[in-house]
Design an enzyme around this catalytic site. Sequence first.
Site, PDB file in Angstrom:
ATOM      1  CD  GLU A   1      -0.582  -4.577   9.434  1.00  0.00           C
ATOM      2  OE1 GLU A   1      -1.766  -4.668   9.777  1.00  0.00           O
ATOM      3  OE2 GLU A   1       0.071  -5.506   8.926  1.00  0.00           O
ATOM      4  N   GLY A   2      -0.568   1.550   9.943  1.00  0.00           N
ATOM      5  CA  GLY A   2      -1.193   2.782  10.414  1.00  0.00           C
ATOM      6  C   GLY A   2      -0.554   3.216  11.709  1.00  0.00           C
TER       7      GLY A   2
ATOM      8  CB  SER B   1      -0.434   8.782   7.543  1.00  0.00           C
ATOM      9  OG  SER B   1       0.590   8.401   8.430  1.00  0.00           O
TER      10      SER B   1
ATOM     11  CG  LEU C   1      -1.848   1.148   1.468  1.00  0.00           C
ATOM     12  CD1 LEU C   1      -2.918   1.210   0.388  1.00  0.00           C
ATOM     13  CD2 LEU C   1      -2.535   1.041   2.845  1.00  0.00           C
TER      14      LEU C   1
ATOM     15  CD  GLN D   1      16.022   2.062  34.085  1.00  0.00           C
ATOM     16  OE1 GLN D   1      16.158   2.285  32.889  1.00  0.00           O
ATOM     17  NE2 GLN D   1      16.750   2.665  35.004  1.00  0.00           N
ATOM     18  CB  ILE D   2      14.182  -4.933  35.222  1.00  0.00           C
ATOM     19  CG1 ILE D   2      12.997  -4.167  35.830  1.00  0.00           C
ATOM     20  CG2 ILE D   2      14.433  -6.258  35.955  1.00  0.00           C
ATOM     21  CD1 ILE D   2      11.652  -4.812  35.640  1.00  0.00           C
TER      22      ILE D   2
ATOM     23  NE  ARG E   1      -4.837  -0.211  11.096  1.00  0.00           N
ATOM     24  CZ  ARG E   1      -5.484   0.710  10.392  1.00  0.00           C
ATOM     25  NH1 ARG E   1      -6.769   0.910  10.585  1.00  0.00           N
ATOM     26  NH2 ARG E   1      -4.839   1.440   9.501  1.00  0.00           N
TER      27      ARG E   1
HETATM   28  C1  LIG Z   1       9.380  -2.188   9.017  1.00  0.00           C
HETATM   29  C2  LIG Z   1       8.220  -1.650   8.258  1.00  0.00           C
HETATM   30  C3  LIG Z   1       7.329  -2.534   7.643  1.00  0.00           C
HETATM   31  C4  LIG Z   1       6.262  -2.043   6.892  1.00  0.00           C
HETATM   32  N1  LIG Z   1       5.453  -2.930   6.199  1.00  0.00           N
HETATM   33  C5  LIG Z   1       4.559  -2.438   5.309  1.00  0.00           C
HETATM   34  C6  LIG Z   1       3.848  -3.318   4.425  1.00  0.00           C
HETATM   35  O1  LIG Z   1       4.023  -4.540   4.457  1.00  0.00           O
HETATM   36  N2  LIG Z   1       3.001  -2.772   3.523  1.00  0.00           N
HETATM   37  C7  LIG Z   1       2.777  -1.436   3.420  1.00  0.00           C
HETATM   38  O2  LIG Z   1       2.006  -1.014   2.571  1.00  0.00           O
HETATM   39  N3  LIG Z   1       3.431  -0.572   4.258  1.00  0.00           N
HETATM   40  C8  LIG Z   1       4.306  -1.038   5.180  1.00  0.00           C
HETATM   41  N4  LIG Z   1       4.998  -0.182   6.003  1.00  0.00           N
HETATM   42  C9  LIG Z   1       4.728   1.244   5.917  1.00  0.00           C
HETATM   43  C10 LIG Z   1       4.012   1.799   7.144  1.00  0.00           C
HETATM   44  O3  LIG Z   1       2.691   1.325   7.194  1.00  0.00           O
HETATM   45  C11 LIG Z   1       4.122   3.320   7.069  1.00  0.00           C
HETATM   46  O4  LIG Z   1       5.476   3.646   7.369  1.00  0.00           O
HETATM   47  C12 LIG Z   1       3.170   4.023   8.029  1.00  0.00           C
HETATM   48  O5  LIG Z   1       1.833   3.846   7.606  1.00  0.00           O
HETATM   49  C13 LIG Z   1       3.461   5.522   8.148  1.00  0.00           C
HETATM   50  O6  LIG Z   1       3.657   6.131   6.907  1.00  0.00           O
HETATM   51  P1  LIG Z   1       4.949   7.045   6.692  1.00  0.00           P
HETATM   52  O7  LIG Z   1       6.129   6.254   7.112  1.00  0.00           O
HETATM   53  O8  LIG Z   1       4.931   7.559   5.297  1.00  0.00           O
HETATM   54  O9  LIG Z   1       4.783   8.233   7.720  1.00  0.00           O
HETATM   55  P2  LIG Z   1       3.949   9.600   7.497  1.00  0.00           P
HETATM   56  O10 LIG Z   1       2.599   9.280   6.977  1.00  0.00           O
HETATM   57  O11 LIG Z   1       4.771  10.545   6.709  1.00  0.00           O
HETATM   58  O12 LIG Z   1       3.797  10.115   8.982  1.00  0.00           O
HETATM   59  C14 LIG Z   1       4.812  10.862   9.644  1.00  0.00           C
HETATM   60  C15 LIG Z   1       4.238  11.324  11.001  1.00  0.00           C
HETATM   61  O13 LIG Z   1       3.101  12.174  10.779  1.00  0.00           O
HETATM   62  C16 LIG Z   1       1.993  11.664  11.518  1.00  0.00           C
HETATM   63  N5  LIG Z   1       0.750  11.959  10.811  1.00  0.00           N
HETATM   64  C17 LIG Z   1       0.489  11.760   9.490  1.00  0.00           C
HETATM   65  N6  LIG Z   1      -0.772  12.130   9.220  1.00  0.00           N
HETATM   66  C18 LIG Z   1      -1.324  12.556  10.392  1.00  0.00           C
HETATM   67  C19 LIG Z   1      -2.615  13.067  10.766  1.00  0.00           C
HETATM   68  N7  LIG Z   1      -3.607  13.181   9.893  1.00  0.00           N
HETATM   69  N8  LIG Z   1      -2.798  13.426  12.063  1.00  0.00           N
HETATM   70  C20 LIG Z   1      -1.802  13.280  12.984  1.00  0.00           C
HETATM   71  N9  LIG Z   1      -0.567  12.801  12.676  1.00  0.00           N
HETATM   72  C21 LIG Z   1      -0.335  12.451  11.399  1.00  0.00           C
HETATM   73  C22 LIG Z   1       2.249  10.167  11.622  1.00  0.00           C
HETATM   74  O14 LIG Z   1       1.512   9.585  12.666  1.00  0.00           O
HETATM   75  C23 LIG Z   1       3.746  10.140  11.842  1.00  0.00           C
HETATM   76  O15 LIG Z   1       4.010  10.377  13.191  1.00  0.00           O
HETATM   77  C24 LIG Z   1       6.050  -0.648   6.791  1.00  0.00           C
HETATM   78  C25 LIG Z   1       6.920   0.231   7.424  1.00  0.00           C
HETATM   79  C26 LIG Z   1       8.011  -0.253   8.130  1.00  0.00           C
HETATM   80  C27 LIG Z   1       8.983   0.740   8.722  1.00  0.00           C
END
Ligand SMILES: Cc1cc2nc3c(=O)[nH]c(=O)nc-3n(C[C@H](O)[C@H](O)[C@H](O)COP(=O)(O)OP(=O)(O)OC[C@H]3O[C@@H](n4cnc5c(N)ncnc54)[C@H](O)[C@@H]3O)c2cc1C
Length: 384
Positions: free
Chosen positions: A362-363, A132, A125, A335-336, A242
């Site tokens: 996953e969000g 996000s 995705l 810590q422990i 989730r």
């Molecule tokens: C190890 C790993 C495995 C993963 N596996 C998969 C997978 O199998 N398939 C897949 O599709 N993706 C996968 N992901 C992607 C993962 O789901 C995304 O990294 C995640 O959804 C966040 O997107 P982003 O990294 O672009 O952060 P961003 O969307 O850029 O977010 C950055 C910050 O802004 C905050 N933020 C964004 N929008 C809002 C809002 N409206 N209100 C408040 N805060 C907000 C976020 O919470 C975060 O703190 C994986 C990521 C990692 C690191």
Amino acid sequence: MPFQLTKEQQMIQKMAREFARKELAPVAAERDQNHTYPGDSLKKMGELGFLGMLVSEKYGGEDMGTVAYSLALTEVAYACASTAVIMSVHNSICCGSIEKYGTEAQKEEFLRPMAGGEFIGAFALTEPEAGSDPQSMTCSAVRDGDHYIINGTKRFITTGKNSGVIILLARTAEKGSHGISAFLITHDLPGFAVGRIEEKMGQCASDTTDLLFTNCRVPASRMLGREGEGFVIAMSGLDAGRIGIASLSLGIAQAALAESIKYSKQRTQFHQKISDFQGLRWMIADMAMEVAAARLLVVNAAAIKERGENCTAAASMAKCYASEMAQRVTGQAIQIHGGYGYIKEYPVERFYRDARITTIYEGTNQIQRIVIANELMGNPKRQK
Ligand SMILES: Cc1cc2nc3c(=O)[nH]c(=O)nc-3n(C[C@H](O)[C@H](O)[C@H](O)COP(=O)(O)OP(=O)(O)OC[C@H]3O[C@@H](n4cnc5c(N)ncnc54)[C@H](O)[C@@H]3O)c2cc1C
């Protein structure tokens, strides 16, 4: 809500525990250190039915229900979080989506072998500019006769390299959630390549990769669901996913708690076991309370899903709470252990790193809070 595990659920939990502690735990640190994909163990898990736990018997699965699946996943995560995340994406999102939205032919071609563990599923995705906010994705799928031509990049895809099939979300129309469709991608398709493999903080035995599509020709028969149904498929998959991540977080925290109790009974300072200091006993009590609270949220979400009811809020609550709990509990475990907790020789160092991603993938937990609030209050009105 009183809740008692059935005899069958207890049996599956026990079987998963025995397998995970014998097969996964002894090699988890080494696999993490060397970034070794747990292919051998996954093969055995397939033979034991762990990779088709939610698939109906008609397609070769075990149809054990979400509660039993969640219990098994927690046991796997207790031993190895890397293996658990592969198991979670495969079962919760991939098998679940193909069973729900796939054609008979797709179920025979993909679901049946997946249920037996012949190959693993991935879910794509996220994009470099769409995390996000998946609706801002730009990966495109343009119809060309009986094919779609796919162009774009997916980022951070769990099991991107080692999967046998990938559920890809791509844009078939320019705007909005109705313009997104799902496709079943295999590695042999022309124009498809695995890009860079990420160096991560934790869960290092699971591969996380870019997926590159350059004029990739996918037969139209590989579309999952109807054109424009991709976003619904993704969101429904993530509800299930989730619960998986919540179960995984719980497993890591349980392991951290158990290691903390064990270590505190071995370590002596001031001529007595550190487990006898009240300050430390209260830390353990708090950790155990949090683990128990998360367990209730996780089993509640799994039971709601198993009854076929709307589990969106319950799944987000379980994921959000269990993942934050896992961070707190693994931090306390270090810590422990004092200085030894910071050293790789002790497993709590790995648990702490493994837990860190659970509030993000996953969000993120910010997004989980949006989902929970929207379920409770409806979507906020936007100012024009
Ligand atoms: C190890 C790993 C495995 C993963 N596996 C998969 C997978 O199998 N398939 C897949 O599709 N993706 C996968 N992901 C992607 C993962 O789901 C995304 O990294 C995640 O959804 C966040 O997107 P982003 O990294 O672009 O952060 P961003 O969307 O850029 O977010 C950055 C910050 O802004 C905050 N933020 C964004 N929008 C809002 C809002 N409206 N209100 C408040 N805060 C907000 C976020 O919470 C975060 O703190 C994986 C990521 C990692 C690191």
